[in-house]
Design an enzyme around this catalytic site. Structure first.
Site, PDB file in Angstrom:
ATOM      1  N   PHE A  15       0.860  -1.185   0.000  1.00 47.52           N
ATOM      2  CA  PHE A  15       0.000   0.000   0.000  1.00 47.52           C
ATOM      3  C   PHE A  15       0.894   1.232   0.000  1.00 47.52           C
ATOM      4  O   PHE A  15       1.908   1.258   0.687  1.00 47.52           O
ATOM      5  CB  PHE A  15      -0.922  -0.015   1.224  1.00 47.52           C
ATOM      6  CG  PHE A  15      -2.112   0.878   1.084  1.00 47.52           C
ATOM      7  CD1 PHE A  15      -3.187   0.506   0.301  1.00 47.52           C
ATOM      8  CD2 PHE A  15      -2.150   2.096   1.728  1.00 47.52           C
ATOM      9  CE1 PHE A  15      -4.298   1.331   0.163  1.00 47.52           C
ATOM     10  CE2 PHE A  15      -3.246   2.932   1.604  1.00 47.52           C
ATOM     11  CZ  PHE A  15      -4.324   2.555   0.820  1.00 47.52           C
ATOM     12  N   ALA A  71       4.308   2.923   4.781  1.00 41.17           N
ATOM     13  CA  ALA A  71       3.946   4.340   4.849  1.00 41.17           C
ATOM     14  C   ALA A  71       2.465   4.437   5.187  1.00 41.17           C
ATOM     15  O   ALA A  71       1.624   3.978   4.424  1.00 41.17           O
ATOM     16  CB  ALA A  71       4.240   5.031   3.524  1.00 41.17           C
ATOM     17  N   GLU A  76      -8.657  11.362   6.583  1.00 39.84           N
ATOM     18  CA  GLU A  76      -9.674  12.219   7.193  1.00 39.84           C
ATOM     19  C   GLU A  76     -10.064  11.750   8.594  1.00 39.84           C
ATOM     20  O   GLU A  76     -10.686  12.489   9.341  1.00 39.84           O
ATOM     21  CB  GLU A  76     -10.916  12.249   6.302  1.00 39.84           C
ATOM     22  CG  GLU A  76     -10.614  12.615   4.865  1.00 39.84           C
ATOM     23  CD  GLU A  76     -11.188  13.963   4.485  1.00 39.84           C
ATOM     24  OE1 GLU A  76     -12.139  14.405   5.139  1.00 39.84           O
ATOM     25  OE2 GLU A  76     -10.655  14.549   3.536  1.00 39.84           O
ATOM     26  N   HIS A  79      -7.729   6.636  11.448  1.00 38.44           N
ATOM     27  CA  HIS A  79      -7.374   5.284  11.016  1.00 38.44           C
ATOM     28  C   HIS A  79      -5.856   5.099  10.951  1.00 38.44           C
ATOM     29  O   HIS A  79      -5.329   4.059  11.362  1.00 38.44           O
ATOM     30  CB  HIS A  79      -8.004   5.002   9.648  1.00 38.44           C
ATOM     31  CG  HIS A  79      -7.703   3.657   9.099  1.00 38.44           C
ATOM     32  ND1 HIS A  79      -8.287   2.504   9.582  1.00 38.44           N
ATOM     33  CD2 HIS A  79      -6.863   3.272   8.110  1.00 38.44           C
ATOM     34  CE1 HIS A  79      -7.828   1.471   8.908  1.00 38.44           C
ATOM     35  NE2 HIS A  79      -6.959   1.906   8.009  1.00 38.44           N
TER      36      HIS A  79
END
EC number: 2.5.1.78
Length: 151
Positions: A15, A71, A76, A79
């Site tokens: 990811f 990373a 927002e 999490h």
């Protein structure tokens, strides 16, 4: 002591691949610079999956230490904080369980994409440096060195 190369495993999250593939390149290069041998590279989908891969590598007899790379970019919600904190805790616990060093080369939480790009070199090389140093020092202590200031 230093004639016998440190054998390390690297766990890297896919990811944020634009960041993590560069981290992996830097980590492998720095391991070579330190005369450490990269025995395994375990790619996982995301940072959350890192602890399971770390556990698998630590269970191998041919692995002296593990480097984690990832990373966790700020979003927002919180999490990123939850993921980064849990992974840090779990890999630390695994290091103690297996009595082998595991270094944390995970950028974040709270980092923007731009900040993460700027930190690729630093986090990758420091993670390798830390794991290799600890593995060498632990090896020296196990071999009977009486000094805790082992280089």
């Amino acid at each position: 002591m230093q004639d016998s190369s440190i054998k390390l495993g690297i766990v890297v999250a896919e990811f944020n691949y634009d960041i993590t593939h560069l981290m992996l390149d830097r980590a492998i290069s720095h391991a070579k610079f330190l005369n450490a041998e990269v025995r395994a590279v375990f790619k996982v989908p995301g940072t959350f999956e890192i602890p399971l891969a770390v556990k698998q590598l630590l269970s191998r007899d041919d692995i002296d230490c593990v480097v984690t790379l990832g990373a966790v970019i700020k979003g927002e919600t919180k999490h990123d904080e939850v993921i980064a904190n849990q992974v840090a805790r779990l890999v630390s616990d695994l290091s103690l369980e297996f009595n082998k060093p595991v270094s944390l080369g995970i950028i974040g939480p709270g980092a923007t994409h731009e900040q993460a790009m700027e930190r690729i070199e630093e986090y990758s090389t420091r993670a390798v440096e830390s794991a290799v140093k600890m593995a060498r020092r632990m090896r020296s202590m196990m071999e009977g060195s009486s000094s805790v200031n082992i280089e």
